[in-house]
Design a protein around this motif. Structure first.
Motif, short mmCIF file in Angstrom:
data_model
loop_
_atom_site.label_atom_id
_atom_site.label_comp_id
_atom_site.label_asym_id
_atom_site.label_seq_id
_atom_site.Cartn_x
_atom_site.Cartn_y
_atom_site.Cartn_z
N LEU A 1 6.05 71.55 2.01
CA LEU A 1 5.62 70.58 1.01
C LEU A 1 4.68 69.56 1.67
CD1 LEU A 1 9.03 70.14 -0.89
CD2 LEU A 1 7.27 71.89 -1.23
N LEU A 2 4.96 68.25 1.52
CA LEU A 2 4.08 67.22 2.07
C LEU A 2 4.67 66.55 3.30
CD1 LEU A 2 2.80 65.62 -1.26
CD2 LEU A 2 1.51 67.06 0.33
N ASP A 3 5.63 67.20 3.94
CA ASP A 3 6.24 66.62 5.14
C ASP A 3 5.16 66.26 6.16
OD1 ASP A 3 8.62 67.14 3.90
OD2 ASP A 3 9.36 68.58 5.38
N GLY A 4 5.26 65.04 6.72
CA GLY A 4 4.39 64.66 7.82
C GLY A 4 3.12 63.94 7.44
N PHE A 5 2.78 63.91 6.16
CA PHE A 5 1.59 63.17 5.75
C PHE A 5 1.92 61.68 5.59
CE2 PHE A 5 0.32 67.45 4.36
CZ PHE A 5 -0.97 67.50 4.87
N ASP A 6 0.89 60.86 5.75
CA ASP A 6 1.08 59.41 5.67
C ASP A 6 1.23 58.94 4.22
OD1 ASP A 6 0.83 59.17 8.42
OD2 ASP A 6 -1.32 58.76 8.34
N ASP A 7 1.91 57.83 4.05
CA ASP A 7 1.98 57.19 2.74
C ASP A 7 0.60 56.67 2.34
OD1 ASP A 7 4.66 57.70 2.88
OD2 ASP A 7 5.30 55.61 2.99
N ASN A 8 0.36 56.58 1.04
CA ASN A 8 -0.90 56.02 0.51
C ASN A 8 -2.13 56.73 1.08
OD1 ASN A 8 0.63 53.90 -0.84
ND2 ASN A 8 0.84 53.00 1.19
N PHE A 9 -2.05 58.04 1.23
CA PHE A 9 -3.11 58.81 1.89
C PHE A 9 -4.00 59.56 0.90
CE2 PHE A 9 -4.43 62.74 4.24
CZ PHE A 9 -5.29 62.13 5.14
N PHE A 10 -3.38 60.16 -0.11
CA PHE A 10 -4.13 61.05 -1.02
C PHE A 10 -4.60 60.34 -2.28
CE2 PHE A 10 -1.20 64.06 1.18
CZ PHE A 10 -2.16 64.83 1.79
N SER A 11 -5.74 60.79 -2.79
CA SER A 11 -6.19 60.34 -4.11
C SER A 11 -5.59 61.21 -5.21
CB SER A 11 -7.71 60.35 -4.20
OG SER A 11 -8.23 61.66 -4.12
N VAL A 12 -5.30 62.47 -4.87
CA VAL A 12 -4.77 63.43 -5.85
C VAL A 12 -3.78 64.38 -5.18
CG1 VAL A 12 -5.31 65.34 -7.44
CG2 VAL A 12 -6.89 63.42 -7.25
N VAL A 13 -2.68 64.66 -5.85
CA VAL A 13 -1.77 65.75 -5.51
C VAL A 13 -1.84 66.75 -6.66
CG1 VAL A 13 0.61 66.45 -5.12
CG2 VAL A 13 -0.23 64.31 -4.12
N LEU A 14 -2.20 67.98 -6.33
CA LEU A 14 -2.27 69.07 -7.31
C LEU A 14 -1.15 70.06 -7.01
CD1 LEU A 14 -6.06 69.85 -6.86
CD2 LEU A 14 -5.09 69.02 -9.00
N THR A 15 -0.44 70.53 -8.05
CA THR A 15 0.57 71.54 -7.79
C THR A 15 0.87 72.40 -9.01
OG1 THR A 15 2.75 71.97 -6.79
CG2 THR A 15 2.60 70.07 -8.26
N ASN A 16 0.93 73.69 -8.75
CA ASN A 16 1.57 74.65 -9.64
C ASN A 16 2.88 74.96 -8.92
OD1 ASN A 16 2.46 76.79 -11.19
ND2 ASN A 16 0.53 77.91 -11.15
N PRO A 17 3.95 74.21 -9.19
CA PRO A 17 5.11 74.18 -8.29
C PRO A 17 5.84 75.52 -8.20
CG PRO A 17 5.60 73.01 -10.34
CD PRO A 17 4.13 73.34 -10.37
N PRO A 18 6.49 75.76 -7.06
CA PRO A 18 7.21 77.03 -6.83
C PRO A 18 8.53 77.07 -7.61
CG PRO A 18 7.52 75.56 -4.97
CD PRO A 18 6.59 74.86 -5.90
N ILE A 19 8.46 77.50 -8.84
CA ILE A 19 9.61 77.45 -9.76
C ILE A 19 10.84 78.12 -9.16
CG2 ILE A 19 10.46 78.15 -12.02
CD1 ILE A 19 8.35 75.90 -12.09
N ARG A 20 10.66 79.25 -8.52
CA ARG A 20 11.81 79.99 -7.99
C ARG A 20 12.52 79.26 -6.85
NH1 ARG A 20 9.51 86.10 -7.29
NH2 ARG A 20 8.51 86.29 -9.32
N ALA A 21 11.85 78.28 -6.27
CA ALA A 21 12.47 77.52 -5.18
C ALA A 21 13.54 76.56 -5.69
CB ALA A 21 11.40 76.74 -4.42
N GLY A 22 13.53 76.28 -7.00
CA GLY A 22 14.56 75.44 -7.59
C GLY A 22 14.11 74.01 -7.84
N LYS A 23 14.85 73.35 -8.73
CA LYS A 23 14.48 72.00 -9.18
C LYS A 23 14.47 70.99 -8.04
CE LYS A 23 15.92 70.61 -13.25
NZ LYS A 23 16.75 70.06 -14.36
N GLU A 24 15.38 71.10 -7.09
CA GLU A 24 15.45 70.13 -6.00
C GLU A 24 14.14 70.13 -5.19
OE1 GLU A 24 18.17 69.18 -2.04
OE2 GLU A 24 18.94 70.53 -3.58
#
Length: 200
Positions: A117-140
């Motif tokens: 996922l986004l582990d390791g990136f800095d806070d307040n870094f991105f202007s946009v997060v885009l995702t077609n999320p991995p449904i099979r990975a589960g809600k958590e």
């Protein structure tokens, strides 16, 4: 989880092929493979997200979370060449394909990384997060993307999510609103919703 597109190392036997897709009037070629999401070509949800996307009113890098073989990140990068695009996926096969597809389509303003996922990136870094999320990975896992996005988006940055009604659109909307995003439904088609959440 071994033969699943959210696996780090898919055990499904590789069966690569090259496809052509026309996206927003432009022609692209992509290498695709088994063990990676949407191995048959560009899925309806990703296409809907790409076609709906508009840049935010704030500058900064964009990230495609769960990039698969790369259609979302690479087409956004191709149409926003002055913006740095990060593309991350936990699946080694996905990352390799996305790197090759960046070269194949001569897209240079991308950084493709294997990442949880986004582990390791800095806070307040991105202007946009885009995702077609991995449904099979589960809600958590899916909700973790939204929680990380809240921390890592700049003020007035946007999260864009495409999700089917039957796969949890209502709970995604509720979660985004609970996190403090100002959410709009940008597109609704064939049971799919594209949500845009502004980080106020």
């Amino acid at each position: 989880m071994a033969n699943h597109y959210f696996s780090e190392q898919p055990e499904t036997k590789s069966e690569r092929k090259t496809i052509r897709e026309v996206i927003k009037g432009e022609s692209y070629q992509f290498h695709v493979d088994r063990g990676v999401f949407s191995k048959g070509g560009l899925d309806f949800g990703s296409r809907l997200l790409i076609e709906a996307f508009e840049p935010p009113g704030v500058e900064g890098p964009i990230v495609d979370v769960g990039c698969g073989w790369g259609p979302i990140g690479l087409t956004v990068a191709s149409t926003h060449q002055n913006t740095q695009i990060y593309m991350v996926d936990i699946n080694e096969r996905s990352v390799q394909l996305a790197k090759e597809n960046a070269t194949l389509n001569r897209v240079s303003n991308v950084t493709v990384e294997r990442n949880n996922l986004l582990d390791g990136f800095d806070d307040n870094f991105f202007s946009v997060v885009l995702t077609n999320p991995p449904i099979r990975a589960g809600k958590e896992i899916i909700f973790s993307i939204y929680e990380q996005a809240k921390r890592m988006l700049k003020t007035n940055g946007d999260i864009w999510v495409v999700i089917q009604k039957k796969q949890g659109a209502a709970s995604t909307l509720k979660k985004l609103e609970e996190l403090g995003f100002e959410v709009n439904v940008e597109v609704k088609s064939k049971g799919y919703f594209v949500f845009r959440g502004k980080n106020n």
